[in-house]
Design a protein around this motif. Structure first.
Motif, short mmCIF file in Angstrom:
data_model
loop_
_atom_site.label_atom_id
_atom_site.label_comp_id
_atom_site.label_asym_id
_atom_site.label_seq_id
_atom_site.Cartn_x
_atom_site.Cartn_y
_atom_site.Cartn_z
N TRP A 153 0.50 -1.16 -0.15
CA TRP A 153 0.11 0.38 0.15
C TRP A 153 0.47 1.17 -0.38
O TRP A 153 2.37 1.21 0.04
N GLY A 154 0.40 2.44 -0.47
CA GLY A 154 0.84 4.06 -0.69
C GLY A 154 2.36 3.80 0.75
O GLY A 154 2.83 4.03 0.21
N GLY A 155 1.68 3.64 1.85
CA GLY A 155 2.24 3.94 3.43
C GLY A 155 3.72 3.39 3.50
O GLY A 155 4.47 3.64 3.96
N LEU A 156 3.80 2.24 2.62
CA LEU A 156 5.08 1.33 2.33
C LEU A 156 6.09 2.26 0.98
O LEU A 156 7.37 1.37 0.62
N PHE A 157 5.71 2.83 0.64
CA PHE A 157 6.42 3.27 -0.87
C PHE A 157 7.23 4.34 -0.62
O PHE A 157 7.39 5.29 0.42
N THR A 158 8.30 3.87 -0.76
CA THR A 158 9.77 4.42 -0.38
C THR A 158 10.96 4.97 -1.77
O THR A 158 10.70 3.59 -2.73
N GLN A 159 11.59 5.33 -1.94
CA GLN A 159 12.82 5.34 -2.56
C GLN A 159 13.69 4.07 -2.79
O GLN A 159 14.15 3.35 -3.87
N GLU A 160 13.67 3.50 -1.05
CA GLU A 160 14.13 2.51 -0.92
C GLU A 160 13.52 1.29 -1.55
O GLU A 160 14.27 0.49 -2.44
N LEU A 161 12.36 0.79 -1.43
CA LEU A 161 12.01 0.67 -1.56
C LEU A 161 11.16 0.00 -3.89
O LEU A 161 11.71 -0.96 -4.47
N ASN B 281 13.66 1.34 -5.77
CA ASN B 281 15.48 0.80 -5.91
C ASN B 281 16.15 -0.62 -5.39
O ASN B 281 15.57 -1.57 -7.37
N ASP B 282 14.96 -1.61 -5.15
CA ASP B 282 14.63 -2.60 -4.25
C ASP B 282 14.02 -3.26 -5.13
O ASP B 282 14.43 -4.60 -5.81
N LEU B 283 12.87 -2.85 -5.45
CA LEU B 283 11.48 -3.30 -6.71
C LEU B 283 12.12 -3.46 -8.06
O LEU B 283 11.92 -4.37 -8.39
N SER B 284 12.99 -2.21 -8.21
CA SER B 284 13.41 -1.76 -9.60
C SER B 284 14.25 -3.60 -10.57
O SER B 284 14.24 -3.57 -11.95
N GLN B 285 15.51 -4.02 -9.50
CA GLN B 285 15.87 -5.06 -9.25
C GLN B 285 15.49 -6.06 -10.18
O GLN B 285 16.39 -7.04 -10.45
N HIS B 286 13.66 -6.24 -9.92
CA HIS B 286 13.54 -7.72 -10.24
C HIS B 286 12.37 -7.19 -11.01
O HIS B 286 11.59 -6.84 -10.81
N ASP C 2 7.36 -8.17 -3.03
CA ASP C 2 8.84 -9.18 -2.50
C ASP C 2 7.37 -9.89 -1.49
O ASP C 2 8.41 -11.26 -1.09
N PHE C 3 6.63 -10.30 -1.04
CA PHE C 3 5.85 -11.08 -0.76
C PHE C 3 5.95 -12.14 -1.66
O PHE C 3 6.07 -14.15 -1.24
N ILE C 4 5.61 -12.04 -2.94
CA ILE C 4 5.41 -13.02 -3.63
C ILE C 4 7.03 -13.44 -3.71
O ILE C 4 6.94 -14.74 -4.37
N ARG C 5 7.64 -12.72 -4.15
CA ARG C 5 9.81 -13.25 -4.31
C ARG C 5 10.22 -14.38 -2.28
O ARG C 5 10.41 -15.38 -3.83
N TYR C 6 8.98 -14.16 -1.81
CA TYR C 6 9.80 -14.80 -0.55
C TYR C 6 9.31 -16.21 -0.91
O TYR C 6 9.73 -16.97 -0.74
N LEU C 7 8.01 -16.29 -0.95
CA LEU C 7 6.75 -17.37 -1.20
C LEU C 7 7.57 -17.90 -2.03
O LEU C 7 7.90 -19.73 -2.09
N THR C 8 8.18 -17.57 -3.32
CA THR C 8 8.87 -18.17 -4.51
C THR C 8 9.66 -19.02 -3.78
O THR C 8 10.00 -20.64 -3.95
#
Ligand SMILES: *[C@@H]1O[C@H](CO)[C@@H](O)[C@H](O)[C@H]1NC(C)=O
Length: 373
Positions: free
Chosen positions: A94-102, A104-109, A277-283
């Motif tokens: 959800w919106g509250g979790l969006f940061t530049q760091e997120l 950057n992280d998710l742009s790599q997957h 991230d949850f989908i990646r963790y589950l996988t």
């Protein structure tokens, strides 16, 4: 150590730790027996305890009762699964979790595990609409106080003629997905739907492929919430358009009017979004398929059913799985709503044998209850 001393040593060890270990073993054996035979339990009049599958009639009175089979306890007792489950990973984005760091992280997957190659503007404008912390929760205010019992209903042929409808509806929450035909199958699959999980691709494919088998609209209703699986930019665009109440502005779904799928309600709380991230963790932890080492690696992801069942396992206190693949799947049709038996289709982007063995192990560990026959 010579023989008698070693023997004595073992005896002492057993004595010291044994009572606890034996009790644990005894409990887990008892628990497994109860899990394997819910039918017999349900029929037993003398059994003073609630059964794993609640009955419709007592669903109100047990609102405040503790869980008989909390899956967290079963996980703690299992050496293998204890190391896999991590309940600290956010399930929903959800919106509250969006940061530049997120970003950057998710742009790599790649999707569905991240945002590689996706438009930042499309992502941000979607997440901005999910700005209430309620968007981080599946159950919210309607959450029962003590024990959340969930049924996840896959579309497997095993449900045809199963007469599990009442038992499914007796759960606090019922998850369905993709081509979830209900009409004319109420006795087998129930009628209640709390969550409908899908990707825009699987939802639209289901509407096309199964229209002549009765899947003419996705489940709708006031108490129903939609769980978007973000497997491509289409899901972010459809979600944004659904909340704004406007046609999809671009891409393959351009011009689609979301209310034709989800009904007239457009409040943001109606729609949930699985966290990449949850989908990646589950996988990685639960469904790390050998397909990841093949040319299908970029296509591979857990099936919609697997993602819904694992979502339930990370949010509910007790989970029953109906219509999921079992070891005797060849006895049944691909889907319960087919008119003639069709073999189960193994798509190249999923690993159903791996999913089948996961459900079986989770069932044997008492972490979920899998409907089998
Ligand atoms: C579903 O069950 C009915 C009644 O038992 C049977 O006639 C039908 O062939 C079954 N459908 C499939 C696809 O197996």
């Amino acid at each position: 150590m010579d023989f008698p001393r070693r023997w004595l040593f073992r005896m002492l060890l057993l004595f010291a730790a044994g009572s606890g270990i034996l009790l644990t073993l005894y409990c887990s054996v008892r628990q497994r027996q109860r899990f394997l035979e819910p039918q017999a339990q349900a029929r037993s009049i003398t059994s003073p305890r609630a059964t794993f599958e609640p009955k419709a009639s007592n669903s109100k009175s047990r609102k405040n009762q503790p869980c008989q089979h909390p899956l967290s306890l079963a996980i703690q007792k299992d050496g293998h699964f204890r190391g896999l489950f991590d309940f600290s990973i956010p399930v929903l984005l959800w919106g509250g979790l969006f940061t530049q760091e997120l970003w950057n992280d998710l742009s790599q997957h790649k999707v569905p595990f991240g945002w590689q190659g996706l438009s930042r503007e499309a992502i941000i404008s979607t997440l901005r609409l999910l700005d209430n912390p309620k968007s981080a929760e599946l159950f919210g205010a309607s959450k029962p106080l003590s024990c959340i019992r969930c049924a996840v209903v896959g579309n497997g042929g095993i449900l045809n003629g199963s007469r599990q409808g009442q038992k499914i509806d007796a759960h606090d929450y019922v998850f369905r997905l993709n081509g979830a035909v209900i009409k004319d199958f109420e006795r087998d699959v129930g009628t209640k739907t709390s969550f409908y999980g899908f990707t825009v691709n699987t939802m639209k494919n289901s509407l096309i492929s199964y229209a002549n088998l009765g899947f003419t609209s996705v489940p709708q209703g006031q108490d129903l919430h939609y769980i978007f699986i973000p497997s491509s930019i289409r899901d972010y665009l459809m979600l944004r358009s659904a909340i704004l109440g406007v046609p999809v502005p671009e891409g393959p779904d351009k011009g689609d009017r979301p209310h034709t799928y989800f009904g007239p309600e457009t409040s943001a709380s109606k729609f949930k979004l699985l966290h990449p991230d949850f989908i990646r963790y589950l996988t990685e932890r639960f469904l790390k398929s050998k397909l990841l080492n093949t040319r299908f690696a970029d296509l591979y992801m857990p099936s919609t059913g697997a993602l819904m069942l694992l979502t339930a396992l990370h949010t509910c206190d007790q989970v029953s799985a109906y219509g999921f693949i079992t070891s005797n799947y060849q006895k049944y049709s691909d889907h319960y709503f087919e008119r003639e038996k069709k073999p189960v289709i193994f798509y190249a982007n999923h690993d159903l044998p791996l999913e089948a063995s996961l459900w079986k192990s989770l069932h044997n560990a008492g972490i979920l209850w899998l409907y089998q026959r």
